[in-house]
Motif scaffolding. Sequence first.
Motif, short mmCIF file in Angstrom:
data_model
loop_
_atom_site.label_atom_id
_atom_site.label_comp_id
_atom_site.label_asym_id
_atom_site.label_seq_id
_atom_site.Cartn_x
_atom_site.Cartn_y
_atom_site.Cartn_z
N LEU A 1 -26.71 -18.64 54.76
CA LEU A 1 -26.99 -17.49 55.61
C LEU A 1 -25.69 -16.93 56.20
CD1 LEU A 1 -28.83 -15.55 57.12
CD2 LEU A 1 -29.28 -17.37 58.79
N VAL A 2 -24.83 -17.81 56.67
CA VAL A 2 -23.52 -17.36 57.18
C VAL A 2 -22.75 -16.63 56.09
CG1 VAL A 2 -21.25 -18.19 57.95
CG2 VAL A 2 -23.33 -19.12 58.97
N ARG A 3 -22.80 -17.16 54.89
CA ARG A 3 -22.10 -16.54 53.76
C ARG A 3 -22.67 -15.15 53.47
NH1 ARG A 3 -22.70 -20.59 50.86
NH2 ARG A 3 -20.71 -21.60 51.34
N ALA A 4 -23.97 -15.00 53.57
CA ALA A 4 -24.61 -13.70 53.31
C ALA A 4 -24.18 -12.68 54.36
CB ALA A 4 -26.12 -13.85 53.30
N ILE A 5 -24.06 -13.09 55.60
CA ILE A 5 -23.62 -12.19 56.67
C ILE A 5 -22.19 -11.72 56.40
CG2 ILE A 5 -23.09 -11.99 59.12
CD1 ILE A 5 -25.33 -14.09 59.60
N ILE A 6 -21.32 -12.66 56.07
CA ILE A 6 -19.92 -12.32 55.81
C ILE A 6 -19.81 -11.38 54.62
CG2 ILE A 6 -17.67 -13.22 55.15
CD1 ILE A 6 -18.45 -15.82 56.62
N ARG A 7 -20.54 -11.67 53.56
CA ARG A 7 -20.45 -10.84 52.35
C ARG A 7 -20.92 -9.42 52.62
NH1 ARG A 7 -22.74 -15.19 47.84
NH2 ARG A 7 -20.80 -16.37 47.65
N GLY A 8 -21.94 -9.27 53.47
CA GLY A 8 -22.42 -7.92 53.78
C GLY A 8 -21.35 -7.06 54.42
N ASN B 1 -41.84 -19.95 60.34
CA ASN B 1 -40.59 -20.54 60.80
C ASN B 1 -39.70 -21.03 59.66
OD1 ASN B 1 -41.16 -20.15 63.55
ND2 ASN B 1 -42.37 -22.05 63.63
N THR B 2 -40.22 -21.04 58.45
CA THR B 2 -39.41 -21.46 57.30
C THR B 2 -38.81 -20.26 56.57
OG1 THR B 2 -41.30 -21.46 55.78
CG2 THR B 2 -40.86 -23.50 57.00
N ALA B 3 -38.90 -19.07 57.18
CA ALA B 3 -38.43 -17.86 56.50
C ALA B 3 -36.95 -17.91 56.16
CB ALA B 3 -38.73 -16.62 57.37
N VAL B 4 -36.15 -18.46 57.06
CA VAL B 4 -34.70 -18.52 56.81
C VAL B 4 -34.41 -19.37 55.59
CG1 VAL B 4 -32.47 -19.29 57.71
CG2 VAL B 4 -34.07 -18.10 59.21
N GLY B 5 -35.00 -20.56 55.55
CA GLY B 5 -34.77 -21.43 54.41
C GLY B 5 -35.30 -20.83 53.12
N TYR B 6 -36.45 -20.16 53.19
CA TYR B 6 -37.05 -19.56 51.99
C TYR B 6 -36.15 -18.48 51.41
CZ TYR B 6 -40.24 -16.90 49.05
OH TYR B 6 -40.82 -16.24 47.99
N HIS B 7 -35.61 -17.62 52.28
CA HIS B 7 -34.83 -16.47 51.80
C HIS B 7 -33.36 -16.78 51.57
CE1 HIS B 7 -37.88 -13.28 52.01
NE2 HIS B 7 -38.35 -13.90 53.09
N PHE B 8 -32.80 -17.79 52.26
CA PHE B 8 -31.35 -18.01 52.17
C PHE B 8 -30.95 -19.43 51.82
CE2 PHE B 8 -31.82 -14.26 54.83
CZ PHE B 8 -30.89 -13.41 54.26
N THR C 1 -37.08 -8.04 55.02
CA THR C 1 -37.12 -9.33 55.71
C THR C 1 -35.74 -9.97 55.73
OG1 THR C 1 -39.43 -9.71 55.09
CG2 THR C 1 -38.13 -11.64 55.69
N ARG C 2 -35.06 -9.92 54.61
CA ARG C 2 -33.71 -10.49 54.55
C ARG C 2 -32.77 -9.77 55.52
NH1 ARG C 2 -31.95 -13.62 50.26
NH2 ARG C 2 -29.92 -12.59 50.37
N GLU C 3 -32.86 -8.45 55.58
CA GLU C 3 -32.00 -7.69 56.49
C GLU C 3 -32.32 -8.03 57.94
OE1 GLU C 3 -29.37 -5.72 55.92
OE2 GLU C 3 -29.57 -6.46 53.86
N ALA C 4 -33.59 -8.20 58.26
CA ALA C 4 -33.98 -8.55 59.63
C ALA C 4 -33.44 -9.93 60.01
CB ALA C 4 -35.50 -8.52 59.77
N ILE C 5 -33.51 -10.86 59.08
CA ILE C 5 -32.99 -12.21 59.33
C ILE C 5 -31.49 -12.18 59.51
CG2 ILE C 5 -32.63 -14.48 58.28
CD1 ILE C 5 -35.40 -14.17 56.98
N ILE C 6 -30.79 -11.43 58.65
CA ILE C 6 -29.34 -11.33 58.76
C ILE C 6 -28.93 -10.73 60.10
CG2 ILE C 6 -27.38 -9.99 57.88
CD1 ILE C 6 -28.39 -10.56 55.07
N ALA C 7 -29.61 -9.66 60.51
CA ALA C 7 -29.27 -9.00 61.77
C ALA C 7 -29.51 -9.93 62.95
CB ALA C 7 -30.07 -7.71 61.93
#
Length: 219
Positions: free
Chosen positions: A60-67, A47-54, A13-19
């Motif tokens: 979320l932006v930070r997680a994308i950059i770190r990846g 619809n709260t998945a982004v807030g729940y996971h990141f 789920t996290r990978e799908a959100i990041i992508a």
Amino acid sequence: MSTSTRASRVAATREAIIAAAERLFAEQGVAAVSNRQISEAAGQGNNTAVGYHFGTKADLVRAIIRGHMEHIERARVERLDAMGEEPGLREWVECFVMPTMDHLGALGERTWFARFAAQVLTDPAMRDVIAAEAMEAPSLRQVTAGLNACLPDLPPEVRAERDEMVRQLVVIVPAAREARIAGGAPTARDTWHEAGLGLVDAIVGLYGAEYTELRELPP
């Protein structure tokens, strides 16, 4: 559900959100995209998945950059380890530029990271995130020290001016190339690696160019 199965689902789920977020941010800008849009694009009914996971959008932006930075940093460290005893200006610039360009080349035919980085850089609320995550990587401190040793005669104010130009070039030039590829337009160079070498040429020339004395600013 076993613990390992749940962990796998969470990771997926996290990978799908990041992508989904990377693509939407790249195409529309960070401020224009809502967490709800990201959740829907990621196939999440909640619809709260982004807030729940990141947490926040900045997280979320930070997680994308770190990846991405994990791969870029590893490649830069390998270049640093392979350097000779007295590397010159071009070697240091290559160490700065090529890990990112080669990483873009390794992502496949469709990429969004270059445009994502450009969108973050131009977003007043987010630019500090990319500065902290990308520009403060440990290997870049070594690159900066190497560049300093190669450019002792540049006045500090001229060096600062050119450093800012370079920071813009290494984000905007790849983003422009990525946009051309996404739109099906031809590019001057066939591969990301070749495009990186062209960018290195330009930056080496920028650092080595003659300069006009800057006027003193009023106190």
